[in-house]
Design an enzyme around this catalytic site. Structure first.
Site, mmCIF file in Angstrom:
data_model
loop_
_atom_site.group_PDB
_atom_site.id
_atom_site.type_symbol
_atom_site.label_atom_id
_atom_site.label_comp_id
_atom_site.label_asym_id
_atom_site.label_seq_id
_atom_site.Cartn_x
_atom_site.Cartn_y
_atom_site.Cartn_z
ATOM 1 N N PHE A 1 0.800 -1.228 0.000
ATOM 2 C CA PHE A 1 0.000 0.000 0.000
ATOM 3 C C PHE A 1 0.827 1.270 0.000
ATOM 4 O O PHE A 1 0.336 2.340 -0.347
ATOM 5 C CB PHE A 1 -0.940 0.018 1.215
ATOM 6 C CG PHE A 1 -0.245 0.291 2.534
ATOM 7 C CD1 PHE A 1 0.078 1.579 2.926
ATOM 8 C CD2 PHE A 1 0.092 -0.756 3.386
ATOM 9 C CE1 PHE A 1 0.729 1.828 4.128
ATOM 10 C CE2 PHE A 1 0.742 -0.511 4.590
ATOM 11 C CZ PHE A 1 1.056 0.783 4.960
ATOM 12 N N CYS B 1 9.903 1.427 3.713
ATOM 13 C CA CYS B 1 10.871 0.492 4.282
ATOM 14 C C CYS B 1 12.253 1.117 4.417
ATOM 15 O O CYS B 1 13.135 0.525 5.032
ATOM 16 C CB CYS B 1 10.944 -0.782 3.444
ATOM 17 S SG CYS B 1 11.539 -0.517 1.766
ATOM 18 N N LYS C 1 -0.879 -7.934 -8.724
ATOM 19 C CA LYS C 1 -1.866 -7.959 -7.642
ATOM 20 C C LYS C 1 -1.522 -6.805 -6.703
ATOM 21 O O LYS C 1 -0.689 -6.924 -5.817
ATOM 22 C CB LYS C 1 -1.820 -9.289 -6.905
ATOM 23 C CG LYS C 1 -3.138 -9.708 -6.207
ATOM 24 C CD LYS C 1 -3.648 -8.760 -5.155
ATOM 25 C CE LYS C 1 -2.822 -8.804 -3.878
ATOM 26 N NZ LYS C 1 -3.415 -7.910 -2.807
ATOM 27 N N GLU D 1 -5.014 -4.287 -1.824
ATOM 28 C CA GLU D 1 -6.443 -3.978 -1.845
ATOM 29 C C GLU D 1 -6.761 -2.655 -1.147
ATOM 30 O O GLU D 1 -7.863 -2.109 -1.306
ATOM 31 C CB GLU D 1 -7.246 -5.119 -1.196
ATOM 32 C CG GLU D 1 -6.951 -5.386 0.260
ATOM 33 C CD GLU D 1 -5.785 -6.347 0.483
ATOM 34 O OE1 GLU D 1 -5.788 -7.006 1.539
ATOM 35 O OE2 GLU D 1 -4.886 -6.426 -0.385
ATOM 36 N N GLU E 1 9.217 -3.305 13.483
ATOM 37 C CA GLU E 1 8.885 -2.285 12.490
ATOM 38 C C GLU E 1 7.603 -1.575 12.900
ATOM 39 O O GLU E 1 6.544 -2.188 13.007
ATOM 40 C CB GLU E 1 8.717 -2.915 11.111
ATOM 41 C CG GLU E 1 8.511 -1.885 10.017
ATOM 42 C CD GLU E 1 8.486 -2.496 8.632
ATOM 43 O OE1 GLU E 1 9.083 -1.906 7.717
ATOM 44 O OE2 GLU E 1 7.861 -3.569 8.468
ATOM 45 N N SER F 1 5.308 -6.916 4.474
ATOM 46 C CA SER F 1 5.901 -7.157 5.787
ATOM 47 C C SER F 1 6.761 -8.408 5.761
ATOM 48 O O SER F 1 6.580 -9.300 4.912
ATOM 49 C CB SER F 1 4.801 -7.313 6.841
ATOM 50 O OG SER F 1 4.120 -8.550 6.664
#
Length: 479
Positions: free
Chosen positions: A144, A276, A168, A171, A370, A221
């Protein structure tokens, strides 16, 4: 939102999930949660398009991406606005993301000069050569936090190298993916070369399992990256899965005060800390209070909604807040507190202000895990070796930086930091093209990198060819 299969947008007969504007909390779209059936339809379409696309000379394939790069630049404001709408980035960050996509695309245009193959006369009349061929049907699962850029980590290189790709997207941010498909179609990409399948866990599992997908890239992740890598490789496909990070910035007392303070805060708060490469732990070595104080001043001057966008969801805001609460309860000192940020007119948004927490100990969760928000934990160290020990103890290995005026200290950190990307006086040490992006340890699973030259091994397979036309060539055990 619709899937994109065979060059057409289609509405799958599946459940849908709401898509939220993180700056207001309002529903802005709905995204289909595709099943294995929709994934299989996309794979069939890609498989049909694959032979003709692979047979197209690479110099012709990259012409699509010359045009696509121009379209990214022409539609910069529109594409940036989409990123802001679905992800919440402030305008300057969203524009920078789209411009990075253009840079990534520019590299793909250079691939004909890079993947030229090798040839050598290994003995009189005997020639060996190596050429690269596409894998075939491949897939990319993207997160995202960069809805335009991260898809372009994979699409230009994988497709220019002759593959047909199934994307993909997350969402949570499906809007940019549709526009990417439209622009690639306008640039002349043949039908079936790119497919988009929206969905969640079931769609990802289907991509990992499908026998006709030869390679898969994933960004997300570490917990999910491990699952995806194991599942994809268990199904005998190539996989490069990028996971999370816990980036350490080592600040020495001789560092330039203003440059260091501004760079560290920008690294911590940029994109609301949802990248990240964000600074999440600053290891302050010895007498660095003068730098910390200037950082506090910079952070307090930042205005949520103007300088810092929202985090992606209410759940994310609650999770980040818990990390701050727990650190404070454990004895850390909150120097700048963003937990109560509010933006007038956007009271339903998921905002957090920049937060700086001092005297964090390495055993605290906020120093180990994180956080993925605009939060900086400061750990104190007496010297550079103790600082490196803190950095080396992290299971992650995405990035690290050192701020110093000493070349010797800089070299020591560059050599000993346990990370795949290292910077000196740089808060976000992202390599620029053609240098590739990728970390170490629990930040990356698989061989190679996801961008630049490092991606060529993922998206191609080498064919070794030996020819002999000279009848007089010697006969030996290899003949």
């Amino acid at each position: 939102m619709q899937n994109y299969v065979g060059g057409a947008f289609v509405v799958p007969d599946v459940p849908v999930a709401p898509v939220y504007d993180p700056s207001s909390g309002e529903v802005i779209s709905r995204v289909p949660l595709s099943s294995a059936r929709e994934v299989d339809a996309a794979v069939r379409s890609a498989r049909e398009a694959a032979p003709a696309w692979a047979a197209t000379p690479i110099k012709d394939r990259v012409q699509v991406f010359y045009r696509y790069k121009a379209l990214l630049e022409r539609h910069l404001d529109e594409l940036a606005a989409l990123v802001t709408e679905e992800n919440g980035k402030i305008a300057s960050e969203a524009r920078a993301e789209v411009l990075k996509s253009a840079e990534l695309t520019e590299f793909s245009c250079s691939l004909p000069q890079i993947v030229t193959g090798e040839v050598l006369e290994v003995s009189r009349g005997v020639e060996c050569r190596v050429e690269r061929f596409p894998v075939g049907v491949v897939a990319a699962v993207t997160p995202f936090n960069f809805p335009n850029m991260v898809p372009n980590w994979s699409i230009p290189n994988a497709v220019a190298l002759g593959n047909c790709l199934i994307l993909k997207p997350s969402e949570l941010v499906p809007l940019s993916a549709r526009r990417i498909a439209e622009l690639l179609e306008e640039a002349g990409l043949p039908k079936g070369v790119l497919q988009i399948v929206h969905g969640g866990q079931e769609a990802v599992e289907a991509l990992c399992d499908h026998p006709d997908i030869g390679a898969l890239s994933f960004v997300g992740s570490t917990r999910i990256a491990k699952i995806v890598y194991r599942r994809a490789t268990a199904n005998l496909k190539r996989c490069l899965a990028l996971g999370g990070a816990k980036n350490h910035l080592i600040v020495m007392p001789d560092a330039d005060r203003e440059m260091t303070a501004s760079n560290v805060i920008a690294s911590m708060s940029g994109c609301a800390g949802q990248r990240c490469m964000a600074a999440s732990v600053m290891v302050a070595v010895s007498a660095t209070d003068h730098i910390v104080q200037r950082m506090v001043e910079h952070a307090r001057a930042m205005v949520p909604g103007r300088d810092v966008g929202p985090v992606i969801s209410e759940a994310a805001r609650e999770r980040i807040t818990r990390y701050i609460d727990e650190a404070e309860a454990a004895g850390a000192t909150v120097l700048v507190d963003g937990r109560h940020a509010r933006v007038p007119g956007r009271e339903g948004g998921y905002f957090l202000g920049p937060t700086i927490i001092d005297h964090v100990t390495p055993d605290m969760a906020i120093a180990r895990e994180e956080v993925f928000g605009p939060v900086l934990a400061i750990v104190r160290a007496k010297d550079v070796d103790e600082a490196l020990a803190v950095e080396n103890a992290s299971p992650y290995g995405n990035a690290a930086s050192v701020f110093t005026e000493s070349g010797g200290i800089a070299r020591r950190v560059m050599e000993r930091a346990n990370a795949g990307m290292v910077g000196v006086n740089v808060g976000v040490p992202v390599p620029r093209e053609p240098f590739s992006f990728g970390g170490w340890n629990d930040s990356k699973f698989g061989v190679g990198d996801i961008t630049g030259r490092g991606s060529i091994e993922l998206w191609t397979q080498a064919k070794k060819m030996t020819t002999k036309w000279n009848r007089e060539a010697g006969v030996n055990w290899m003949s």
